[in-house]
Design an enzyme around this catalytic site. Structure first.
Site: not given
Length: 209
Positions: A42, A44, A46, A98, A101
């Site tokens: 992803c 993202d 993080r 994750h 998400c």
């Protein structure tokens, strides 16, 4: 601008420290790459692939998009996949989702978000197909976590439908496909499926979807 300049300062310190520890670090990586893994994750911020796996530079070829999707019509992911499998000869392809998400959370609702709705349509279809299972879970967090997992399993299955993977398997049982989920809460990876290496194991995914 301060955050931007902080990145440049950090880069200079990192490059200096790396050379202090290993004077040949950069020179040894100039000749090319031979990664073991393709990591599809992803976007993202993080979920940094190399950091959370401890992979060294040169070990992991990475593709990231919103909610770690493998659309069989997406030339971006298909080009990355082809290069990784046919040129770099990676041994493993990992799809890593994750929990928490944002893309999956958005797809779990009927709210319209504009252009990204096209991208999330596949996850919404997964949600509809598994609505009964999801509704039986005790709360919204559990439902979203399960949808994250179902999304990863779906993307593994989508990989098995691509000509790149099918042609590679005709030559031998690799690459191996693996599905993981990363927890933002504790930093650990959960294994959903591992070692999918042929049409037989691809079909075995169907009952899970």
């Amino acid at each position: 601008m301060n955050n931007y300049y902080r990145l440049l300062d950090s880069n200079r310190r990192w490059a200096h420290d790396v050379v202090e520890r290993d004077p040949d670090y950069f020179a040894s990586r100039l000749g090319g790459q031979a990664p073991h893994f393709l990591f599809i994750g992803c976007s993202d911020s993080r979920v940094p692939a190399n950091t959370l796996t401890g992979a060294a530079a040169g070990e992991m070829f990475v593709h990231r998009n919103i909610a770690n999707q493998v659309h069989t019509s997406d030339l971006n992911v298909l080009s990355v996949l082809q290069f990784a499998v046919e040129v770099l000869d990676v041994k493993h392809v990992i799809v890593c989702g994750h929990y928490e998400c944002g893309g999956v959370k958005a797809a779990a609702t009927e709210t319209h978000y504009g252009l990204v709705d096209n991208w999330l349509a596949g996850i919404r279809q997964v949600r509809r197909l598994h609505q009964r299972e999801l509704d039986a879970l005790p709360d919204e967090t559990a439902r979203q976590n399960r949808l994250v997992e179902l999304n990863v399993l779906t993307q593994i299955y989508n990989l098995t439908l691509t000509p790149v993977i099918r042609h590679a398997w005709e030559r031998g049982r690799r690459p191996l496909l693996h599905g993981l989920v990363y927890s933002l809460e504790n930093g650990l990876l959960k294994e959903l499926v591992q070692g999918v290496d042929g049409p037989d194991k691809a079909e075995a995914l169907s009952p899970m979807l």
